[in-house]
Design an enzyme around this catalytic site. Structure first.
Site, short mmCIF file in Angstrom:
data_model
loop_
_atom_site.label_atom_id
_atom_site.label_comp_id
_atom_site.label_asym_id
_atom_site.label_seq_id
_atom_site.Cartn_x
_atom_site.Cartn_y
_atom_site.Cartn_z
N GLU A 166 0.80 -1.23 0.00
CA GLU A 166 0.00 0.00 0.00
C GLU A 166 0.84 1.28 0.00
O GLU A 166 0.81 2.05 0.98
CB GLU A 166 -0.95 0.01 1.21
N GLU A 354 -4.94 -8.89 1.20
CA GLU A 354 -5.52 -8.63 2.52
C GLU A 354 -7.01 -8.45 2.35
O GLU A 354 -7.46 -7.83 1.39
CB GLU A 354 -4.99 -7.33 3.15
C1 FCB Z 1 -4.23 -2.27 5.68
C2 FCB Z 1 -2.80 -2.47 6.13
C3 FCB Z 1 -2.64 -3.47 7.24
C4 FCB Z 1 -3.75 -3.37 8.27
C5 FCB Z 1 -5.09 -3.36 7.59
C6 FCB Z 1 -6.26 -3.29 8.55
O1 FCB Z 1 -4.37 -1.04 5.08
O2 FCB Z 1 -2.00 -2.88 5.05
O3 FCB Z 1 -1.36 -3.28 7.81
O4 FCB Z 1 -3.56 -2.27 9.06
O5 FCB Z 1 -5.18 -2.30 6.71
#
Ligand code: FCB
Length: 447
Positions: A166, A354
């Site tokens: 990110e 994620e």
């Molecule tokens: C994302 C991050 C991760 C975590 C999640 C909830 O943006 O990459 O580290 O904090 O959110």
């Protein structure tokens, strides 16, 4: 009965990141990172929390790998702490830090779990920040050297890599909004930071190829499902600016070798300095794109909406609601994000790197959490992943955020994202109901 079957080699996994779980912030030669510095200053983190101990994963790694084994994941995504292996970010390496990651990889391989390593999950060595951080172009070559060190230690046994996690958060929240490390409230730096992050990515991919490693290397971006609040031209344009800043600035650079015109014209003098050849480096082909997906977002035009003049509202439907982060649950948005990527850039292999939610998570006397809300959230999002595959999208894997509750950046230890509950007093781990539900999905390769 399994209704939604996934492809045989589908990568079911979980994700974590170094600063959020490791702790041991100054042990065995680790150098200070910008997250150590930032969280040690008062009023940056909810309840003045920090990652000094976090989940103490540095000391309890074998126990955590045993949990991964019990869960049955095919793959585990984690990040390396740059200042643990290179305390100053360059120069002298810290062998003990490298040994920790070697041991982790060995443990994973011994139980047949494929390691997926993220090189940078936001924790720049403080010594590099002191030299200008990502605004300084020298950080690009320091990153590439760091990546090479990790490749030379681990790439014989690890075949899945992400350069950054990110980068948007670093550029526009670490800089700009300044609610994350390094906390520099200056959007005029954000675009140069973006450019250097992408350049560091591209030159690392080139190094990986040049050195003849044969695994897959890509990058992880976060993408919301954003859309305009109306068909009014002002809203449509506001949304386009928002989208280009959120996603397009990264994906256009990575796949088309250019930054989006509308946004670049809008920001005018804040545009980054680009040297000849930079965009070709950034455009170096990657093997997969990781997408972190959490929420839906409606965007409208607003005079007071910052220099982008955008107002955002978390979008959900009553039947889905909001997570404990206040994020709008929008499972269908995941499918739309993936479709949009395919339409714009072609058939890139994709991975959900994620996906997950913070829920209220109150444990019973034994600490067991009946987190049905998390199960519902995951089921609906897995369903979108399944539909994506049915519609011909090249989705290779799905990583749940997160293995266990951890340090959620500026929100400290308040949000709980884990499949496993962490008792922050005893540091004990107790699998939640969702852990067993996910275990079952993985063992049936569907649900
Ligand atoms: C994302 C991050 C991760 C975590 C999640 C909830 O943006 O990459 O580290 O904090 O959110």
């Amino acid at each position: 009965m399994v209704n939604k079957q996934f492809p045989p080699d589908f990568l079911w996994g979980v994700s974590t990141s170094a600063y959020q779980i490791e702790g041991a912030w100054n042990e065995e030669g680790k150098g200070e990172s910008i997250w150590d510095r930032y969280s040690h200053q008062p009023n940056h983190i909810l309840n003045n929390g920090n990652g000094d101990i976090a989940c103490d994963h540095y000391h309890s790694m074998p126990q955590d790998v045993a949990l991964l084994k019990e869960l049955g994941v095919k793959s585990y995504r984690f990040s390396v702490s740059w200042s643990r292996v290179l305390p100053l970010g360059f120069g002298e390496k810290n062998q003990k830090g490298l040994d920790f990651y070697k041991k982790l990889v060995d443990e994973l391989l011994s139980v047949n779990i494929k390691p997926f390593i993220t090189l940078y999950h936001w924790d720049l060595p403080q010594a590099l920040q002191d030299r200008g951080g990502w605004v300084n172009r020298d950080t690009v070559s320091h990153f590439t050297d760091y990546a090479n060190l990790i490749f030379s230690s681990l790439a014989d046994r690890v075949d899945m890599w992400a350069t950054h996690n990110e980068p948007r958060v670093v550029s526009f929240i670490g800089y700009g909004n300044a609610t994350m490390a390094p906390g520099i409230a200056d959007f005029s730096k954000s675009y140069q930071v973006t450019h250097h992050l992408l350049l560091a990515h591209g030159s690392t991919v080139q190094e990986y190829r040049k050195n003849g490693y044969h695994g897959d290397i890509g990058i992880v971006l976060d993408s919301e499902h954003s859309f305009p609040a109306s068909f009014h031209p002002e809203d449509l344009l506001a949304w386009q600016r928002y989208y280009e800043q959120d996603t397009g600035i990264f994906t256009d650079a990575l796949f088309l070798g250019k930054y989006p015109d509308l946004l670049m014209n809008w920001i005018g003098p804040m545009q980054p300095e680009i040297k000849p050849g930079d965009m070709e480096i950034i455009r170096e082909p990657i093997d997969f794109l990781g997408i972190n997906y959490y929420r839906g977002m409606e965007v409208s035009f607003h005079q007071t909406g910052g220099y982008l003049k955008c107002k955002t509202r978390h979008e959900t439907l009553p039947m889905w609601g909001y997570t404990e982060m206040g994020w709008g649950i929008h499972p269908k948005g995941l499918l739309m994000v993936l479709k949009n990527l395919k339409e714009r850039y072609g058939d890139i292999p994709l991975v959900i790197s994620e996906s997950g939610c913070a829920t209220r998570d109150i444990g019973d006397e034994a600490g067991y959490v009946d987190d049905q809300e998390r199960i519902d959230y995951l089921r609906m999002h897995f369903e979108s992943g399944w539909h994506a595959i049915q519609s011909g999208i090249n989705l290779k894997g799905y990583y749940v955020w997160s293995l266990m509750d951890n340090f959620e950046w500026s929100q400290g230890y308040s949000p709980r994202f884990g499949l496993v509950r962490v008792n922050y007093d005893s540091l004990g781990r107790i699998p939640k109901k969702s852990f067993y539900w996910y275990q079952n999905v993985i063992s049936k390769n569907g649900f």
